[in-house]
Design an enzyme around this catalytic site. Structure first.
Site, short mmCIF file in Angstrom:
data_model
loop_
_atom_site.label_atom_id
_atom_site.label_comp_id
_atom_site.label_asym_id
_atom_site.label_seq_id
_atom_site.Cartn_x
_atom_site.Cartn_y
_atom_site.Cartn_z
CG ASP A 1 -4.99 4.80 10.26
OD1 ASP A 1 -6.16 4.69 9.89
OD2 ASP A 1 -4.17 3.88 10.21
CG ASP B 1 2.68 1.56 9.45
OD1 ASP B 1 2.43 2.41 10.31
OD2 ASP B 1 2.90 1.84 8.26
CE LYS C 1 -2.49 2.27 3.83
NZ LYS C 1 -1.44 2.97 4.46
CG ASN C 2 2.14 2.92 3.54
OD1 ASN C 2 0.99 3.25 3.27
ND2 ASN C 2 2.54 2.70 4.79
NE ARG D 1 0.24 11.52 6.73
CZ ARG D 1 0.34 12.68 7.35
NH1 ARG D 1 -0.73 13.37 7.65
NH2 ARG D 1 1.52 13.14 7.70
CG MET E 1 7.71 6.91 14.97
SD MET E 1 7.84 6.59 13.22
CE MET E 1 9.46 5.87 13.15
C1 LIG Z 1 1.05 6.65 3.40
C2 LIG Z 1 2.24 6.24 4.19
O1 LIG Z 1 3.29 5.92 3.63
N1 LIG Z 1 2.09 6.20 5.51
C3 LIG Z 1 3.19 5.77 6.36
C4 LIG Z 1 4.14 6.95 6.55
O2 LIG Z 1 3.36 8.03 7.06
P1 LIG Z 1 3.97 9.50 7.11
O3 LIG Z 1 4.94 9.70 5.99
O4 LIG Z 1 2.79 10.38 7.20
O5 LIG Z 1 4.76 9.48 8.46
P2 LIG Z 1 6.12 10.25 8.83
O6 LIG Z 1 7.28 9.39 8.46
O7 LIG Z 1 6.06 11.63 8.30
O8 LIG Z 1 5.99 10.33 10.41
C5 LIG Z 1 5.32 9.42 11.18
C6 LIG Z 1 5.32 9.86 12.62
O9 LIG Z 1 6.55 9.58 13.19
C7 LIG Z 1 7.13 10.74 13.72
N2 LIG Z 1 8.58 10.64 13.40
C8 LIG Z 1 8.97 10.45 12.13
C9 LIG Z 1 10.32 10.37 11.83
C10 LIG Z 1 11.25 10.49 12.87
O10 LIG Z 1 12.47 10.43 12.65
N3 LIG Z 1 10.79 10.64 14.14
C11 LIG Z 1 9.47 10.71 14.43
O11 LIG Z 1 9.10 10.86 15.58
C12 LIG Z 1 6.46 11.90 13.01
O12 LIG Z 1 6.48 13.07 13.81
C13 LIG Z 1 5.07 11.36 12.82
O13 LIG Z 1 4.28 11.51 13.96
O14 LIG Z 1 5.18 6.57 7.46
C14 LIG Z 1 4.71 6.24 8.78
C15 LIG Z 1 5.95 5.96 9.62
O15 LIG Z 1 6.64 4.84 9.18
C16 LIG Z 1 3.76 5.04 8.69
O16 LIG Z 1 3.20 4.80 9.96
C17 LIG Z 1 2.63 5.29 7.69
O17 LIG Z 1 1.93 4.10 7.44
C1 LIG Z 2 -0.88 4.68 9.25
C2 LIG Z 2 -1.00 4.06 8.10
O1 LIG Z 2 -1.46 4.62 6.95
P1 LIG Z 2 -1.72 6.17 6.62
O2 LIG Z 2 -0.39 6.84 6.70
O3 LIG Z 2 -2.24 6.11 5.22
O4 LIG Z 2 -2.73 6.68 7.61
C3 LIG Z 2 -0.62 2.63 7.94
O5 LIG Z 2 -0.52 2.16 6.80
O6 LIG Z 2 -0.45 1.92 8.96
#
Ligand SMILES: CC(=O)N[C@H]1[C@@H](OP(=O)(O)OP(=O)(O)OC[C@H]2O[C@@H](n3ccc(=O)[nH]c3=O)[C@H](O)[C@@H]2O)O[C@H](CO)[C@@H](O)[C@@H]1O
Ligand SMILES: C=C(OP(=O)(O)O)C(=O)O
EC number: 2.5.1.7
Length: 441
Positions: free
Chosen positions: A121, A319, A22-23, A97, A341
């Protein structure tokens, strides 16, 4: 609204093929906007989030053709930038997202993009600063309309530069990479996320004519080019589904073979499941999990209680933490689950506690699980799925539990897991789809 009704306690048996990731799909499909040439993508999962993104691209003007259940061609020759102003865009763009990743390629190719604050989510604050700070460094200007929850980004001259990301954001890195490939000069992105999803994206972009090096590391160097061309791409199997199926087998004492997993791309995922005491073998590129009654959680070398925590890749993906947590409830031993996270992703443990699991939620980020070593079975209950991974964890708990469970709000599960009820029934699970909105609270 649909719900799943599950009669638990049955051992499952057979083979299951993971869907495409998916991602990864959300990144790869957004990247078609970078060229006017045709791109063919296969192993696309047939799930809500991905289908919504494909529909959104169609609305933007991309010619989309479905060649088979999992293979599409995309041709982004004419893009209607006026579509940003429509109410349809505001509602559709905000519903997942992954839609945020159309911004990077549109900015790179047309110098402008817009996006409503995206959905996904509700698992805590999900800021987008990394994305927009990155675009800004490349020379774009962005305006956030807080009243409308809408981002507008414009650039007349995108110029490569050094960017130190404030965090290793997965979708943030993908977005900035997709802008930088068409910016002038060299962009260096340090503290880049490096998940297999991103590696796949960068490899695809290079096949389209981009010049990206450092793939798989947290330092990406991108030499901008003026134009990108068409290519073909195949999605990896979904590693989160693979982990979910390992958990399912362990909880239900089932003998399951997960087919064609691309083991070399799974990072530390297999090791984490082994630490929970789950046995499995690699047979060719399949994971074979024998039926096992008991599994014992490791301790650290000094005998202290194991912690399983998430961190950016190559650390353990957040995840899969909900899945790990549910598996631990039936293991022998204890584990501290530390979800660093996201701050609201562990609240679903209340439902597991109602089912009879021994869990202490220490704070929003940490839960201690005391595994009961299958001394008794969890009890089936009615529950509502709060997010995609909690939903699947509750589904696994329900399949292992005694009696009937009903899971409401399964749209959450179905945004990421393809035909999950049909595929589980093929393994012998007693799961059916029923109508129901579930409790209002
Ligand atoms: C559509 C998609 O691909 N979604 C994925 C993507 O979301 P997404 O790209 O939205 O998530 P981010 O990697 O931006 O961040 C996820 C969360 O982790 C925190 N954060 C991130 C990096 C870091 O070094 N430290 C930290 O604390 C961020 O503040 C945030 O709350 O990556 C997340 C983290 O693997 C996954 O849960 C999601 O499923
Ligand atoms: C959090 C997830 O997805 P999304 O970033 O699309 O909300 C996920 O795939 O677990």
């Amino acid at each position: 609204m649909n719900a799943f009704e599950i009669i638990g306690g049955k051992k499952l048996k057979g083979e299951i093929q993971p869907q495409g990731a998916k991602n990864e799909a959300l990144q790869i499909i957004s990247a078609v906007l970078l060229t006017e040439e045709k791109i063919t993508i296969s192993n696309i999962p047939d799930i809500k989030d991905v289908n919504k993104l494909i529909e959104l691209l169609g609305d933007l003007g991309v010619a989309v053709e479905r060649l088979s259940k999992d293979t599409y061609t995309f041709e982004a020759k004419y893009i209607d930038l006026e579509f940003f102003k429509s109410d349809t865009f505001k509602s559709k763009g905000g519903s997942l997202r992954g839609s945020i990743m159309i911004v990077g390629p549109l900015l790179g190719r047309f110098g402008k993009a817009a996006i409503p604050k995206p959905g996904g989510d509700k698992i805590g604050r999900r800021r987008l600063d990394t994305h927009f700070l990155g675009f800004e460094k490349l020379g774009a200007k962005f305006v956030y309309d807080a009243k409308e929850s809408f981002f507008n980004v414009d650039a007349t001259n995108l110029q490569g530069t050094y960017i130190l990301l404030d965090e290793a954001s997965v979708t943030g890195t993908a977005n900035i990479v997709m802008t930088a490939v068409l910016a002038k000069g060299i962009t260096t992105i340090y503290n880049a996320a490096c998940e297999p999803y991103l590696q796949q994206l960068c490899k695809m972009l290079n096949r389209m004519g981009a010049k990206i090096s450092g793939i798989g590391s947290n330092l990406l160097t991108i030499e901008g080019v003026t134009k990108l061309g068409g290519t073909e791409h195949r999605m990896l199997p979904d590693m989160i589904e693979i982990g979910s199926f390992i958990g399912l087998a362990a909880m239900t004492e089932s003998e399951i073979t997960i087919k064609n997993v691309c083991y070399s791309e799974l990072g530390m995922i297999p090791d984490v499941f082994r630490k929970l005491g789950i046995n499995f073998e690699l047979r060719g590129d399949d994971i074979y999990i024998p039926s096992q009654k008991h599994y014992i959680i490791d301790t650290f070398i000094d005998g202290s209680i194991l912690t399983i925590a998430d961190s950016p890749w190559p650390g353990f993906t957040p995840d899969l933490l909900s899945i790990v947590l549910v598996i631990a409830t039936q293991a022998k031993g204890s584990v501290l689950i530390h979800q660093k996270m996201f701050e609201s992703r562990l609240f679903f443990v209340d439902k597991l506690i109602d089912m009879g699991a021994q869990i202490i939620l220490c704070d929003p980020h940490r839960a201690t699980v005391n595994g009961i070593d299958k001394q008794y079975k969890l009890r089936g209950i009615s529950m509502t799925s709060p997010d995609i991974r909690a939903g699947v964890s509750l589904l696994i708990a329900a399949l292992s539990a005694e009696g009937t469970s009903t899971i409401y709000n399964i749209e959450q599960i179905e945004r990421g897991y393809q035909d999950i009820d049909t595929r589980l029934r093929a393994l012998g699970a007693q799961i059916k789809r029923v109508d129901g909105n579930g409790p209002s609270h």
